[in-house]
Write a protein that holds these residues in place. Structure first.
Motif, PDB file in Angstrom:
ATOM      1  N   CYS A  18      31.153  39.197  49.108  1.00 37.22           N
ATOM      2  CA  CYS A  18      31.294  38.864  47.545  1.00 37.22           C
ATOM      3  C   CYS A  18      29.916  39.523  46.963  1.00 37.22           C
ATOM      4  O   CYS A  18      28.879  39.614  47.476  1.00 37.22           O
ATOM      5  N   ILE A  19      30.149  40.679  46.010  1.00 42.65           N
ATOM      6  CA  ILE A  19      28.805  41.766  45.581  1.00 42.65           C
ATOM      7  C   ILE A  19      28.312  40.974  44.238  1.00 42.65           C
ATOM      8  O   ILE A  19      27.627  41.444  43.506  1.00 42.65           O
ATOM      9  N   THR A  20      28.993  39.578  43.774  1.00 36.41           N
ATOM     10  CA  THR A  20      28.443  38.551  42.575  1.00 36.41           C
ATOM     11  C   THR A  20      28.492  39.345  41.460  1.00 36.41           C
ATOM     12  O   THR A  20      27.639  39.555  40.525  1.00 36.41           O
ATOM     13  N   CYS A  21      29.688  40.024  41.094  1.00 36.51           N
ATOM     14  CA  CYS A  21      30.191  40.667  39.883  1.00 36.51           C
ATOM     15  C   CYS A  21      30.712  39.606  39.043  1.00 36.51           C
ATOM     16  O   CYS A  21      30.776  39.985  37.612  1.00 36.51           O
ATOM     17  N   ALA A  22      30.963  38.477  39.367  1.00 38.19           N
ATOM     18  CA  ALA A  22      31.518  37.316  38.422  1.00 38.19           C
ATOM     19  C   ALA A  22      32.761  37.687  38.053  1.00 38.19           C
ATOM     20  O   ALA A  22      33.529  36.908  36.988  1.00 38.19           O
ATOM     21  N   ALA A  23      33.527  38.595  38.445  1.00 44.05           N
ATOM     22  CA  ALA A  23      34.909  38.747  37.681  1.00 44.05           C
ATOM     23  C   ALA A  23      35.863  37.827  38.277  1.00 44.05           C
ATOM     24  O   ALA A  23      36.807  37.481  37.283  1.00 44.05           O
ATOM     25  N   CYS A  24      35.671  37.104  39.250  1.00 45.86           N
ATOM     26  CA  CYS A  24      36.820  36.056  39.367  1.00 45.86           C
ATOM     27  C   CYS A  24      36.723  34.862  38.480  1.00 45.86           C
ATOM     28  O   CYS A  24      37.578  34.318  38.360  1.00 45.86           O
ATOM     29  N   ASN A  25      35.580  34.705  37.955  1.00 40.61           N
ATOM     30  CA  ASN A  25      35.743  33.762  36.923  1.00 40.61           C
ATOM     31  C   ASN A  25      36.537  34.075  35.829  1.00 40.61           C
ATOM     32  O   ASN A  25      37.455  33.271  34.987  1.00 40.61           O
ATOM     33  N   ASP A  26      36.686  35.648  35.390  1.00 42.08           N
ATOM     34  CA  ASP A  26      37.662  36.082  34.482  1.00 42.08           C
ATOM     35  C   ASP A  26      39.345  35.855  35.227  1.00 42.08           C
ATOM     36  O   ASP A  26      40.150  35.648  34.421  1.00 42.08           O
ATOM     37  N   PHE A  27      39.287  36.031  36.391  1.00 45.83           N
ATOM     38  CA  PHE A  27      40.412  36.322  37.010  1.00 45.83           C
ATOM     39  C   PHE A  27      41.455  34.874  37.376  1.00 45.83           C
ATOM     40  O   PHE A  27      42.405  34.953  37.205  1.00 45.83           O
ATOM     41  N   CYS A  28      40.751  33.806  37.454  1.00 43.39           N
ATOM     42  CA  CYS A  28      41.122  32.615  37.650  1.00 43.39           C
ATOM     43  C   CYS A  28      41.743  32.054  36.418  1.00 43.39           C
ATOM     44  O   CYS A  28      41.247  31.988  35.352  1.00 43.39           O
ATOM     45  N   CYS A  72      41.834  34.683  41.748  1.00 41.51           N
ATOM     46  CA  CYS A  72      40.236  34.730  42.032  1.00 41.51           C
ATOM     47  C   CYS A  72      39.927  35.644  43.153  1.00 41.51           C
ATOM     48  O   CYS A  72      39.346  36.808  42.393  1.00 41.51           O
ATOM     49  N   LEU A  73      40.517  35.566  44.139  1.00 41.18           N
ATOM     50  CA  LEU A  73      40.103  36.590  45.125  1.00 41.18           C
ATOM     51  C   LEU A  73      41.384  37.641  45.419  1.00 41.18           C
ATOM     52  O   LEU A  73      40.991  38.793  45.827  1.00 41.18           O
ATOM     53  N   VAL A  74      42.334  37.286  45.192  1.00 41.20           N
ATOM     54  CA  VAL A  74      43.430  38.245  45.174  1.00 41.20           C
ATOM     55  C   VAL A  74      43.124  39.609  44.271  1.00 41.20           C
ATOM     56  O   VAL A  74      43.376  40.835  44.651  1.00 41.20           O
ATOM     57  N   ARG A  75      42.626  39.253  43.088  1.00 43.27           N
ATOM     58  CA  ARG A  75      42.444  40.392  42.244  1.00 43.27           C
ATOM     59  C   ARG A  75      40.929  40.955  42.497  1.00 43.27           C
ATOM     60  O   ARG A  75      40.693  41.990  41.884  1.00 43.27           O
ATOM     61  N   CYS A  76      40.217  40.334  43.107  1.00 44.04           N
ATOM     62  CA  CYS A  76      38.818  40.863  43.647  1.00 44.04           C
ATOM     63  C   CYS A  76      38.777  42.226  44.049  1.00 44.04           C
ATOM     64  O   CYS A  76      39.763  42.585  45.103  1.00 44.04           O
ATOM     65  N   PRO A  77      38.290  43.190  43.271  1.00 41.01           N
ATOM     66  CA  PRO A  77      38.535  44.503  43.870  1.00 41.01           C
ATOM     67  C   PRO A  77      37.479  45.111  44.844  1.00 41.01           C
ATOM     68  O   PRO A  77      37.778  46.102  45.457  1.00 41.01           O
ATOM     69  N   ARG A 116      43.165  29.368  35.763  1.00 43.33           N
ATOM     70  CA  ARG A 116      42.844  27.786  35.200  1.00 43.33           C
ATOM     71  C   ARG A 116      41.438  27.665  34.629  1.00 43.33           C
ATOM     72  O   ARG A 116      40.914  26.414  34.427  1.00 43.33           O
ATOM     73  N   GLY A 117      40.603  28.613  34.734  1.00 45.95           N
ATOM     74  CA  GLY A 117      39.274  28.489  34.137  1.00 45.95           C
ATOM     75  C   GLY A 117      38.197  27.702  35.110  1.00 45.95           C
ATOM     76  O   GLY A 117      37.292  26.846  34.469  1.00 45.95           O
ATOM     77  N   ALA A 118      38.445  27.818  36.427  1.00 45.78           N
ATOM     78  CA  ALA A 118      37.564  26.967  37.227  1.00 45.78           C
ATOM     79  C   ALA A 118      36.373  27.306  37.475  1.00 45.78           C
ATOM     80  O   ALA A 118      35.663  26.833  38.163  1.00 45.78           O
ATOM     81  N   ASP A 119      36.008  28.919  37.354  1.00 48.67           N
ATOM     82  CA  ASP A 119      34.916  29.468  37.532  1.00 48.67           C
ATOM     83  C   ASP A 119      34.422  29.725  38.806  1.00 48.67           C
ATOM     84  O   ASP A 119      33.504  28.897  39.243  1.00 48.67           O
ATOM     85  N   PRO A 120      35.346  30.102  39.786  1.00 41.74           N
ATOM     86  CA  PRO A 120      34.986  30.228  41.309  1.00 41.74           C
ATOM     87  C   PRO A 120      33.675  31.085  41.697  1.00 41.74           C
ATOM     88  O   PRO A 120      33.329  30.641  42.618  1.00 41.74           O
ATOM     89  N   TRP A 121      33.461  31.896  40.888  1.00 44.57           N
ATOM     90  CA  TRP A 121      32.265  32.757  41.246  1.00 44.57           C
ATOM     91  C   TRP A 121      31.273  31.850  41.253  1.00 44.57           C
ATOM     92  O   TRP A 121      29.975  31.821  42.002  1.00 44.57           O
ATOM     93  N   ASP A 122      31.167  30.627  40.372  1.00 45.14           N
ATOM     94  CA  ASP A 122      29.903  29.825  40.310  1.00 45.14           C
ATOM     95  C   ASP A 122      29.851  29.082  41.571  1.00 45.14           C
ATOM     96  O   ASP A 122      28.817  28.754  42.153  1.00 45.14           O
ATOM     97  N   LEU A 123      31.077  28.793  42.188  1.00 45.48           N
ATOM     98  CA  LEU A 123      31.076  27.951  43.486  1.00 45.48           C
ATOM     99  C   LEU A 123      30.619  29.059  44.639  1.00 45.48           C
ATOM    100  O   LEU A 123      29.758  28.679  45.511  1.00 45.48           O
ATOM    101  N   ILE A 124      31.020  30.325  44.623  1.00 45.22           N
ATOM    102  CA  ILE A 124      30.565  31.197  45.635  1.00 45.22           C
ATOM    103  C   ILE A 124      28.985  31.340  45.568  1.00 45.22           C
ATOM    104  O   ILE A 124      28.181  31.408  46.611  1.00 45.22           O
TER     105      ILE A 124
END
Ligand code: SF4
Ligand code: SF4
Length: 362
Positions: free
Chosen positions: A50-60, A17-22, A62-70
Motif C-alpha cells: 500500500c502506498i497510502t493513497c487513501a483511494a480505497c476509502n472511496d472505492f469501498c 477496496c483492493l480490487v480497484r487499488c491501482p 459500504r463506506g467502511a474506510d478500509p485505508w484507515d484500517l491499513i
C-alpha cells in the motif's frame, strides 16, 4: 479517520477496496482475505504494498474506510520501514510558529501549515490576490496528515484538539474569524476530521480554492487575459478527505468556477486516471521506494499528456514538489494553482516560476 467494522460486510461487496487499488493486482477473494487478516490483527503483504493513497476509502461501496484500517496496522507493525532520514515532516512538526509574512490589518489570515518550507510558499502567495494577507506556518499549525504516509496515521487524530486550539489562538491574535489553508490536508482535518471527532472549530476554515474563487468573483475586472489552455489536474490523496458537496468533493466545484473565470479548459473527462481513479503523486514511497514512485508518476503524467493537457495543475504543495521533476523530464509543464491564476491576472510569476523549477527547496 477510523475503520468502521460494522460497515465492512463481505456479503454485500466485491472487495472493491483492493480490487480497484491501482497499485496491486488482487481479485475479489484476495481482497476479502486481506481485509479479513487485517481485521484479525494479522500481518498481510498489503501493508507493505500500500502506498497510502487513501483511494480505497472511496472505492469501498459500504463506506467502511478500509485505508484507515491499513494505516492503523502499518503504524502498529512499523512495516513501512521508512528510514529516519526520510521523515522530514517530523522535523517540520517541531518548527516554531512563524509569521512567514505580515500583511495588513483586516487582511486575510493564511496558514501554510507545517510544510510551508516544502515549496517556497511565500513566493507562491504574492500579487494582487494576497497583497493584504498575513501568512503563518510552523509546527503548531501542522495538521499532521503527512504523517499518514510515514506510518504514523494516529498523529492527525491525536493532535487534532491542539491543532484547532493553536489556530484559534492565531485567529484571535490577528483579529479574524476565518483562516485560509494552502494545503487541503489542513482544511480537511479542520472540517471533515473535526466534524467526525466532534471537535468544535471556533473559526471558519477556508480552502485556498474557495479563497481564490471568491477573490476572482469579487474582482472580475482584474482578469487581464483568459489563458485559453487545456489543463489536467493532480488531485492528491488529501483531497479525498474533503467534505462532499452533493456527490462530488467540494473543491471540484470551486476549481470549475476558477477555470471558467480565467478561461481554462479541463481535460479530466478524457483521462483514464481521474476522479476516484486518480493516481497518487507517490510521496509516501518517494524515499523508501523511489523507482516505484517515479513509475507511478510517469503513468500519471503520460495519461495527462495523452488527454491533451498542455500543463498539469497542482493544488497540493507536496504533490508538486515530488512530481515536478518527472513533469519536467516528460515535458508537461507543472503549475501551482496560485501561479496559474496570477498569469491570468497578468502578473509576473517571480523567482519561483510556475512550479519552483530549479528553485532551492530547503
Ligand atoms: S472494506 Fe469495503 S470493499 Fe473492502 S471488504 Fe470491507 S466492505 Fe468490502
Ligand atoms: S490506500 Fe491506496 S495504495 Fe493503499 S490499499 Fe488503498 S487504494 Fe491501495
Amino acid at each position: 479517520m477510523a475503520f468502521d467494522l460494522s460497515k465492512c460486510d463481505f456479503s454485500r461487496c466485491r472487495g472493491e477496496c483492493l480490487v480497484r487499488c491501482p497499485y496491486v493486482s488482487y481479485d475479489e477473494d484476495d481482497a476479502k482475505s486481506a481485509v479479513q487478516a487485517l481485521i484479525k490483527g494479522e500481518r498481510h503483504p498489503i501493508l507493505k504494498e500500500c502506498i497510502t493513497c487513501a483511494a480505497c476509502n472511496d472505492f469501498c461501496p459500504r463506506g467502511a474506510d478500509p485505508w484507515d484500517l491499513i494505516a492503523q496496522r502499518q503504524e502498529e507493525t512499523g512495516v513501512l520501514g521508512i528510514p529516519p532520514d526520510a521523515k522530514p515532516s517530523s522535523d517540520w512538526l517541531t518548527k516554531p510558529a512563524t509569521v512567514v509574512r505580515r500583511g495588513k490589518s483586516g487582511g486575510p489570515l493564511i496558514s501554510a501549515g507545517g510544510i510551508y518550507e516544502v515549496v517556497p510558499q511565500a513566493e507562491f502567495l504574492t500579487g494582487q490576490m494576497f497583497e493584504d494577507a498575513t501568512i503563518i506556518g510552523g509546527g503548531p499549525y501542522a495538521c499532521g496528515f503527512t504523517e499518514t504516509h510515514l506510518g504514523r496515521a494516529s498523529r492527525p487524530v491525536k493532535f487534532l484538539p491542539q491543532f484547532i486550539e493553536n489556530l484559534a489562538k492565531a485567529a484571535a491574535e490577528f483579529g479574524v474569524d476565518e483562516i485560509v489553508f494552502t494545503h487541503d490536508a489542513c482544511y480537511n482535518v479542520a472540517t471533515t476530521l473535526a466534524m467526525q471527532r466532534g471537535v468544535e472549530v471556533p473559526f471558519r476554515p477556508v480552502h485556498i480554492l474557495e479563497y481564490i474563487r471568491n477573490w476572482l468573483r469579487d474582482h472580475p475586472d482584474r482578469i487581464a487575459k483568459p489563458l485559453g489552455i487545456r489543463i489536467a489536474v493532480q488531485g492528491g490523496c488529501t483531497t479525498r478527505l474533503a467534505p462532499k458537496g452533493g456527490d462530488r468533493e467540494i473543491w471540484s466545484d470551486w476549481l470549475a468556477d476558477i477555470f471558467e473565470m480565467i478561461g481554462v479548459e479541463s481535460v479530466e473527462e478524457k483521462r483514464v486516471y481521474t476522479g476516484e481513479d486518480r493516481l497518487c503523486c507517490g510521496c509516501g514511497i518517494f524515499h523508501a521506494n523511489h523507482e516505484r514512485a517515479v513509475e507511478i508518476q510517469r503513468k500519471n503524467v503520460q495519461d495527462a499528456a495523452d488527454a491533451g493537457a498542455e500543463e498539469l495543475l497542482f493544488i497540493c504543495p507536496a504533490c508538486i514538489t515530488v512530481m515536478r521533476g518527472t513533469c519536467r523530464k516528460m515535458e508537461l509543464e507543472p503549475i501551482y494553482i496560485t501561479q496559474m491564476v496570477k498569469r491570468a491576472l497578468g502578473e509576473e510569476l517571480g523567482p519561483a516560476g510556475a512550479a519552483a523549477f530549479g528553485y532551492p527547496v530547503k
